[in-house]
Design a protein around this motif. Structure first.
Motif, PDB file in Angstrom:
ATOM      1  N   ASN A  38      31.000  20.901  56.044  1.00  0.00           N
ATOM      2  CA  ASN A  38      31.412  22.043  55.238  1.00  0.00           C
ATOM      3  C   ASN A  38      32.024  21.612  53.906  1.00  0.00           C
ATOM      4  O   ASN A  38      31.805  22.243  52.875  1.00  0.00           O
ATOM      5  N   GLY A  39      32.772  20.540  53.934  1.00  0.00           N
ATOM      6  CA  GLY A  39      33.432  20.097  52.710  1.00  0.00           C
ATOM      7  C   GLY A  39      32.449  19.697  51.621  1.00  0.00           C
ATOM      8  O   GLY A  39      32.673  19.925  50.433  1.00  0.00           O
ATOM      9  N   LYS A  40      31.349  19.101  52.038  1.00  0.00           N
ATOM     10  CA  LYS A  40      30.340  18.655  51.082  1.00  0.00           C
ATOM     11  C   LYS A  40      29.237  19.679  50.878  1.00  0.00           C
ATOM     12  O   LYS A  40      28.308  19.436  50.098  1.00  0.00           O
ATOM     13  N   LYS A  41      29.320  20.815  51.579  1.00  0.00           N
ATOM     14  CA  LYS A  41      28.292  21.862  51.488  1.00  0.00           C
ATOM     15  C   LYS A  41      26.922  21.293  51.846  1.00  0.00           C
ATOM     16  O   LYS A  41      25.913  21.598  51.210  1.00  0.00           O
ATOM     17  N   MET A  42      26.894  20.461  52.869  1.00  0.00           N
ATOM     18  CA  MET A  42      25.667  19.775  53.250  1.00  0.00           C
ATOM     19  C   MET A  42      25.288  20.102  54.696  1.00  0.00           C
ATOM     20  O   MET A  42      26.145  20.284  55.550  1.00  0.00           O
ATOM     21  N   VAL A  43      24.008  20.122  54.931  1.00  0.00           N
ATOM     22  CA  VAL A  43      23.465  20.181  56.279  1.00  0.00           C
ATOM     23  C   VAL A  43      22.477  19.027  56.401  1.00  0.00           C
ATOM     24  O   VAL A  43      21.712  18.764  55.473  1.00  0.00           O
ATOM     25  N   TYR A  44      22.500  18.380  57.551  1.00  0.00           N
ATOM     26  CA  TYR A  44      21.670  17.202  57.757  1.00  0.00           C
ATOM     27  C   TYR A  44      20.729  17.418  58.946  1.00  0.00           C
ATOM     28  O   TYR A  44      21.014  18.194  59.853  1.00  0.00           O
ATOM     29  N   LEU A  45      19.643  16.687  58.914  1.00  0.00           N
ATOM     30  CA  LEU A  45      18.751  16.621  60.062  1.00  0.00           C
ATOM     31  C   LEU A  45      18.440  15.145  60.304  1.00  0.00           C
ATOM     32  O   LEU A  45      17.706  14.523  59.537  1.00  0.00           O
ATOM     33  N   GLN A  46      19.051  14.604  61.339  1.00  0.00           N
ATOM     34  CA  GLN A  46      18.771  13.222  61.729  1.00  0.00           C
ATOM     35  C   GLN A  46      17.553  13.232  62.634  1.00  0.00           C
ATOM     36  O   GLN A  46      17.560  13.899  63.681  1.00  0.00           O
ATOM     37  N   MET A  47      16.530  12.514  62.233  1.00  0.00           N
ATOM     38  CA  MET A  47      15.273  12.495  62.977  1.00  0.00           C
ATOM     39  C   MET A  47      15.022  11.094  63.488  1.00  0.00           C
ATOM     40  O   MET A  47      14.850  10.163  62.685  1.00  0.00           O
ATOM     41  N   ASN A  48      15.033  10.941  64.803  1.00  0.00           N
ATOM     42  CA  ASN A  48      14.784   9.655  65.437  1.00  0.00           C
ATOM     43  C   ASN A  48      13.482   9.706  66.224  1.00  0.00           C
ATOM     44  O   ASN A  48      12.965  10.784  66.518  1.00  0.00           O
ATOM     45  N   SER A  49      12.984   8.558  66.563  1.00  0.00           N
ATOM     46  CA  SER A  49      11.755   8.450  67.354  1.00  0.00           C
ATOM     47  C   SER A  49      10.649   9.336  66.776  1.00  0.00           C
ATOM     48  O   SER A  49      10.012  10.104  67.499  1.00  0.00           O
ATOM     49  N   LEU A  50      10.448   9.215  65.508  1.00  0.00           N
ATOM     50  CA  LEU A  50       9.474  10.080  64.842  1.00  0.00           C
ATOM     51  C   LEU A  50       8.060   9.817  65.345  1.00  0.00           C
ATOM     52  O   LEU A  50       7.692   8.678  65.676  1.00  0.00           O
ATOM     53  N   GLU A  51       7.297  10.880  65.387  1.00  0.00           N
ATOM     54  CA  GLU A  51       5.920  10.835  65.860  1.00  0.00           C
ATOM     55  C   GLU A  51       4.997  11.346  64.748  1.00  0.00           C
ATOM     56  O   GLU A  51       5.436  12.125  63.893  1.00  0.00           O
ATOM     57  N   PRO A  52       3.746  10.943  64.762  1.00  0.00           N
ATOM     58  CA  PRO A  52       2.818  11.455  63.742  1.00  0.00           C
ATOM     59  C   PRO A  52       2.784  12.977  63.696  1.00  0.00           C
ATOM     60  O   PRO A  52       2.582  13.558  62.623  1.00  0.00           O
ATOM     61  N   GLU A  53       3.015  13.604  64.846  1.00  0.00           N
ATOM     62  CA  GLU A  53       3.010  15.071  64.895  1.00  0.00           C
ATOM     63  C   GLU A  53       4.184  15.691  64.138  1.00  0.00           C
ATOM     64  O   GLU A  53       4.202  16.899  63.900  1.00  0.00           O
ATOM     65  N   ASP A  54       5.156  14.889  63.761  1.00  0.00           N
ATOM     66  CA  ASP A  54       6.285  15.391  62.973  1.00  0.00           C
ATOM     67  C   ASP A  54       5.964  15.456  61.481  1.00  0.00           C
ATOM     68  O   ASP A  54       6.780  15.940  60.698  1.00  0.00           O
ATOM     69  N   THR A  55       4.809  14.954  61.106  1.00  0.00           N
ATOM     70  CA  THR A  55       4.414  14.997  59.694  1.00  0.00           C
ATOM     71  C   THR A  55       4.319  16.435  59.217  1.00  0.00           C
ATOM     72  O   THR A  55       3.620  17.264  59.808  1.00  0.00           O
ATOM     73  N   ALA A  56       5.050  16.746  58.163  1.00  0.00           N
ATOM     74  CA  ALA A  56       5.096  18.106  57.644  1.00  0.00           C
ATOM     75  C   ALA A  56       5.979  18.137  56.403  1.00  0.00           C
ATOM     76  O   ALA A  56       6.674  17.153  56.092  1.00  0.00           O
ATOM     77  N   VAL A  57       5.942  19.255  55.731  1.00  0.00           N
ATOM     78  CA  VAL A  57       6.932  19.528  54.694  1.00  0.00           C
ATOM     79  C   VAL A  57       8.105  20.221  55.374  1.00  0.00           C
ATOM     80  O   VAL A  57       7.908  21.214  56.090  1.00  0.00           O
ATOM     81  N   TYR A  58       9.279  19.701  55.176  1.00  0.00           N
ATOM     82  CA  TYR A  58      10.476  20.237  55.807  1.00  0.00           C
ATOM     83  C   TYR A  58      11.284  21.038  54.779  1.00  0.00           C
ATOM     84  O   TYR A  58      11.504  20.590  53.645  1.00  0.00           O
ATOM     85  N   TYR A  59      11.724  22.214  55.218  1.00  0.00           N
ATOM     86  CA  TYR A  59      12.468  23.127  54.358  1.00  0.00           C
ATOM     87  C   TYR A  59      13.818  23.448  54.987  1.00  0.00           C
ATOM     88  O   TYR A  59      13.922  23.590  56.202  1.00  0.00           O
ATOM     89  N   CYS A  60      14.828  23.617  54.169  1.00  0.00           N
ATOM     90  CA  CYS A  60      16.083  24.142  54.698  1.00  0.00           C
ATOM     91  C   CYS A  60      16.189  25.613  54.309  1.00  0.00           C
ATOM     92  O   CYS A  60      15.639  26.054  53.306  1.00  0.00           O
ATOM     93  N   LYS A  61      16.885  26.342  55.153  1.00  0.00           N
ATOM     94  CA  LYS A  61      17.003  27.788  55.003  1.00  0.00           C
ATOM     95  C   LYS A  61      18.443  28.192  55.265  1.00  0.00           C
ATOM     96  O   LYS A  61      19.085  27.670  56.174  1.00  0.00           O
ATOM     97  N   ALA A  62      18.938  29.117  54.473  1.00  0.00           N
ATOM     98  CA  ALA A  62      20.279  29.657  54.666  1.00  0.00           C
ATOM     99  C   ALA A  62      20.176  31.147  54.952  1.00  0.00           C
ATOM    100  O   ALA A  62      19.414  31.855  54.291  1.00  0.00           O
ATOM    101  N   GLU A  63      20.920  31.602  55.932  1.00  0.00           N
ATOM    102  CA  GLU A  63      20.913  33.014  56.300  1.00  0.00           C
ATOM    103  C   GLU A  63      22.294  33.609  56.052  1.00  0.00           C
ATOM    104  O   GLU A  63      23.288  33.115  56.586  1.00  0.00           O
ATOM    105  N   GLN A  64      22.310  34.646  55.227  1.00  0.00           N
ATOM    106  CA  GLN A  64      23.524  35.394  54.988  1.00  0.00           C
ATOM    107  C   GLN A  64      23.267  36.860  55.320  1.00  0.00           C
ATOM    108  O   GLN A  64      22.129  37.266  55.526  1.00  0.00           O
ATOM    109  N   ASN A  65      24.316  37.638  55.360  1.00  0.00           N
ATOM    110  CA  ASN A  65      24.157  39.067  55.615  1.00  0.00           C
ATOM    111  C   ASN A  65      23.285  39.707  54.538  1.00  0.00           C
ATOM    112  O   ASN A  65      22.576  40.685  54.789  1.00  0.00           O
TER     113      ASN A  65
END
Length: 115
Positions: free
Chosen positions: A73-100
């Motif tokens: 919260n302090g850095k206004k950051m969200v992370y996604l740690q991805m381990n054991s990656l597989e070829p099927e994980d190949t994609a464009v990754y997007y972050c999304k924020a939901e507010q009221n």
């Protein structure tokens, strides 16, 4: 709300990457943030999400046990740690924020996993 995602790249199968998403507003003002991905020819799908208040998380079945979503919260950051990656994980990754008031997307970051 503006979001900027980064951290994608090319990695071999079995490797790891950490994606980061920085928000233009404090994370605690956002109900939930999530990572989505879209592979060529496929629909965009939820990968993982996290609530800003209680830290509750949701994962797609395909990434459970391999990916971890977290926030700073302090850095206004969200992370996604991805381990054991597989070829099927190949994609464009997007972050999304939901507010009221609605939801907001960042630009994508490409993850390519080679076999």
């Amino acid at each position: 709300v503006q979001l900027q995602a980064f951290g994608g790249g090319l990695v071999q199968a079995g490797g790891c990457l950490r994606l980061s998403c920085v928000a233009s507003v404090p994370i605690f003002t956002i109900n939930a943030m999530g990572w989505y991905r879209q592979a060529p020819g496929k629909q965009r799908e939820l990968v993982a999400s996290i609530t800003s208040g209680g830290g509750g998380t949701v994962y797609a079945d395909s990434v459970k046990g391999r990916f971890t979503i977290s926030r700073d919260n302090g850095k206004k950051m969200v992370y996604l740690q991805m381990n054991s990656l597989e070829p099927e994980d190949t994609a464009v990754y997007y972050c999304k924020a939901e507010q009221n008031s609605g939801y907001y997307w960042g630009q994508g970051t490409l993850v390519t996993v080679s076999s």
